[in-house]
Write a protein that holds these residues in place. Structure first.
Motif, PDB file in Angstrom:
ATOM      1  N   PRO A 127       0.833  -1.203   0.000  1.00  0.00           N
ATOM      2  CA  PRO A 127       0.000   0.000   0.000  1.00  0.00           C
ATOM      3  C   PRO A 127       0.870   1.255   0.000  1.00  0.00           C
ATOM      4  O   PRO A 127       1.779   1.396   0.816  1.00  0.00           O
ATOM      5  CB  PRO A 127      -0.792  -0.123   1.318  1.00  0.00           C
ATOM      6  CG  PRO A 127      -0.813  -1.584   1.616  1.00  0.00           C
ATOM      7  CD  PRO A 127       0.506  -2.112   1.117  1.00  0.00           C
ATOM      8  N   GLY A 128       0.599   2.145  -0.933  1.00  0.00           N
ATOM      9  CA  GLY A 128       1.384   3.362  -1.070  1.00  0.00           C
ATOM     10  C   GLY A 128       2.511   3.267  -2.071  1.00  0.00           C
ATOM     11  O   GLY A 128       3.194   4.268  -2.325  1.00  0.00           O
ATOM     12  N   ALA A 129       2.725   2.096  -2.664  1.00  0.00           N
ATOM     13  CA  ALA A 129       3.823   1.921  -3.622  1.00  0.00           C
ATOM     14  C   ALA A 129       3.561   2.709  -4.902  1.00  0.00           C
ATOM     15  O   ALA A 129       2.422   2.876  -5.334  1.00  0.00           O
ATOM     16  CB  ALA A 129       4.003   0.446  -3.958  1.00  0.00           C
ATOM     17  N   ARG A 130       4.648   3.169  -5.504  1.00  0.00           N
ATOM     18  CA  ARG A 130       4.600   3.805  -6.827  1.00  0.00           C
ATOM     19  C   ARG A 130       5.066   2.753  -7.835  1.00  0.00           C
ATOM     20  O   ARG A 130       6.234   2.364  -7.827  1.00  0.00           O
ATOM     21  CB  ARG A 130       5.497   5.022  -6.871  1.00  0.00           C
ATOM     22  CG  ARG A 130       5.128   6.128  -5.871  1.00  0.00           C
ATOM     23  CD  ARG A 130       6.252   7.137  -5.728  1.00  0.00           C
ATOM     24  NE  ARG A 130       7.460   6.510  -5.202  1.00  0.00           N
ATOM     25  CZ  ARG A 130       8.642   7.109  -5.161  1.00  0.00           C
ATOM     26  NH1 ARG A 130       8.787   8.336  -5.620  1.00  0.00           N
ATOM     27  NH2 ARG A 130       9.701   6.480  -4.658  1.00  0.00           N
ATOM     28  N   VAL A 131       4.143   2.306  -8.671  1.00  0.00           N
ATOM     29  CA  VAL A 131       4.410   1.198  -9.584  1.00  0.00           C
ATOM     30  C   VAL A 131       4.380   1.698 -11.025  1.00  0.00           C
ATOM     31  O   VAL A 131       3.450   2.411 -11.424  1.00  0.00           O
ATOM     32  CB  VAL A 131       3.379   0.070  -9.410  1.00  0.00           C
ATOM     33  CG1 VAL A 131       3.659  -1.076 -10.386  1.00  0.00           C
ATOM     34  CG2 VAL A 131       3.405  -0.453  -7.973  1.00  0.00           C
ATOM     35  N   ARG A 147      -5.514  -2.325  -6.786  1.00  0.00           N
ATOM     36  CA  ARG A 147      -6.074  -2.767  -5.508  1.00  0.00           C
ATOM     37  C   ARG A 147      -4.980  -2.864  -4.448  1.00  0.00           C
ATOM     38  O   ARG A 147      -5.217  -2.589  -3.272  1.00  0.00           O
ATOM     39  CB  ARG A 147      -6.752  -4.122  -5.670  1.00  0.00           C
ATOM     40  CG  ARG A 147      -7.921  -4.127  -6.634  1.00  0.00           C
ATOM     41  CD  ARG A 147      -8.477  -5.529  -6.779  1.00  0.00           C
ATOM     42  NE  ARG A 147      -9.371  -5.866  -5.695  1.00  0.00           N
ATOM     43  CZ  ARG A 147      -9.747  -7.113  -5.399  1.00  0.00           C
ATOM     44  NH1 ARG A 147      -9.286  -8.116  -6.107  1.00  0.00           N
ATOM     45  NH2 ARG A 147     -10.580  -7.344  -4.414  1.00  0.00           N
ATOM     46  N   ALA A 148      -3.769  -3.277  -4.859  1.00  0.00           N
ATOM     47  CA  ALA A 148      -2.693  -3.501  -3.893  1.00  0.00           C
ATOM     48  C   ALA A 148      -2.075  -2.196  -3.402  1.00  0.00           C
ATOM     49  O   ALA A 148      -1.722  -2.075  -2.226  1.00  0.00           O
ATOM     50  CB  ALA A 148      -1.619  -4.388  -4.504  1.00  0.00           C
ATOM     51  N   VAL A 149      -1.917  -1.194  -4.279  1.00  0.00           N
ATOM     52  CA  VAL A 149      -1.246   0.043  -3.862  1.00  0.00           C
ATOM     53  C   VAL A 149      -2.156   0.927  -3.026  1.00  0.00           C
ATOM     54  O   VAL A 149      -1.675   1.768  -2.261  1.00  0.00           O
ATOM     55  CB  VAL A 149      -0.705   0.834  -5.074  1.00  0.00           C
ATOM     56  CG1 VAL A 149       0.264  -0.012  -5.875  1.00  0.00           C
ATOM     57  CG2 VAL A 149      -1.834   1.361  -5.961  1.00  0.00           C
ATOM     58  N   GLY A 150      -3.477   0.753  -3.160  1.00  0.00           N
ATOM     59  CA  GLY A 150      -4.403   1.520  -2.357  1.00  0.00           C
ATOM     60  C   GLY A 150      -4.490   2.987  -2.752  1.00  0.00           C
ATOM     61  O   GLY A 150      -3.895   3.432  -3.743  1.00  0.00           O
ATOM     62  N   ALA A 151      -5.201   3.749  -1.923  1.00  0.00           N
ATOM     63  CA  ALA A 151      -5.463   5.153  -2.235  1.00  0.00           C
ATOM     64  C   ALA A 151      -4.204   6.016  -2.165  1.00  0.00           C
ATOM     65  O   ALA A 151      -4.114   7.055  -2.827  1.00  0.00           O
ATOM     66  CB  ALA A 151      -6.522   5.704  -1.283  1.00  0.00           C
TER      67      ALA A 151
END
Length: 359
Positions: A127-131, A147-151
């Motif tokens: 969550p919070g990752a920059r992909v 869905r995995a990185v979140g808001a």
């Protein structure tokens, strides 16, 4: 804009004729709770035959067995059992992500759920990752990444083909009920666009590549990845796997790559008849990961005892081994035996996505 589209009143009826039913709002699949207007519902009969509908006011689901009114489902709990007018029973459930991925209209081939799950785990998508993703295809993996990185996170997808990007955009927006605020989609080449994200400094935590020649993108990926970031490639063949691994080693600032494939064997469960099913999801692709070293720091070379001949220059340069060991030849889809995607298939996919929202 989305709200304006879904909340417009129906057009006035003429000559006393009843007007069309109000259009159901577009709702995302990524939610729980009772069924509401605009939700997609998966109906399963006693033989586990699946039918997906979108709930509309006064809507009806017709089968050869009978008619089921949508009003029976609106407001009901997820997982309820309902009957049509002839007594046929259905289990009603909101589709899961894996259901949507396998059934969504597509142009390009999808990444199977078993591989998406591995990518999220071994790519360490938090969550919070920059992909930064390249090779968006039909948008299946993009949905999982969002869905995995979140808001608090972000996903920037790069796709070379405008028609593939359009299909992916429609599929992602269908799943989430509209444009996702954490997603940006660009059309172009990875090598050209990636360095522009944040010139002169690392911009992303993870790079995920699903493309024909990921080895061509190693330099650009190294430029944008933070120190310690993860490089992950999904490839179909051993030649692609070999060339990507050698490109990472040749760059010098990636740790020794790891590679694997996964098989999923489902089981038949019925009383004493407990056995593997006759069909299984075997090879779909290879996953390869490596970590970015500190910028400017050469990776520690792992001590190995290579097999005889594996690094022999004469063998590496032999035409029969083209594609292995860091070959310099150019590749196209024909080297993989890939067939092009016909324009009519992409048009059909877009039509099915848009019609499916109101089915």
């Amino acid at each position: 804009m989305l709200a304006d589209m879904t909340e417009q009143p129906p057009p006035a009826a003429h000559d006393g004729a009843p007007g069309p039913a109000p259009r159901a709002p577009r709702r995302g699949l990524d939610r729980t709770g009772p069924f509401a207007l605009g939700d997609k519902v998966q109906l399963a009969d006693s033989k586990n035959r699946l039918h997906t509908i979108t709930l509309k006011p006064g809507g009806q689901f017709h089968s050869h067995r009978g008619v089921l009114g949508h009003d029976q489902l609106i407001g009901a709990e997820d997982g309820v059992v309902v009957e049509d007018n002839h007594g046929t029973r259905y289990q009603a459930l909101r589709p899961l992500y894996a259901d949507y991925m396998l059934s969504m209209p597509r142009g390009a081939a999808i990444i199977y759920p078993k591989d998406s799950a591995q990518i999220l785990m071994w790519g360490d998508i938090f969550p919070g990752a920059r992909v930064l993703e390249a090779g968006v295809g039909s948008g299946g993996l993009t949905t999982a990444l969002l869905r995995a990185v979140g808001a608090e996170g972000s996903v920037h997808s790069i796709e070379r083909r405008e028609d593939f990007a359009e299909v992916a955009r429609e599929n992602v927006e269908t799943f989430f009920g509209g444009p996702h605020p954490s997603w940006q989609l660009s059309v172009g080449d990875f090598q050209e666009l990636a360095p522009t994200l944040s010139p002169g400094e690392p911009a992303v935590d993870r790079v995920v590549l699903d493309m024909l020649a990921p080895w061509e993108c190693v330099d650009a990926a190294a430029e944008v990845l933070v120190s310690g970031g993860v490089f992950l490639a999904y490839v179909a063949t051993v030649t692609q796997l070999s060339r990507t691994a050698e490109a990472l080693r040749a760059h010098g600032e990636f740790t020794e790559p790891d590679a694997w494939e996964s098989f999923v064997r489902p089981w038949h469960l019925e009383g004493l008849a407990v056995r593997p099913k006759h069909r299984m999801n075997a090879h779909t692709g290879f996953l390869l990961t490596a970590r970015r070293t500190a910028h400017g720091q050469q990776a520690l070379t792992r001590a190995t005892r290579p097999a005889p001949g594996s690094r022999d220059a004469e063998e590496l340069d032999h035409p029969d081994n083209d594609g292995f060991g860091g070959s310099e030849s150019e590749w196209g889809p024909q080297e993989l035996g890939e067939r092009g995607v016909a324009p009519r298939k992409l048009k059909r996919a877009l039509r099915d996505i848009r019609q499916g929202r109101d089915r």
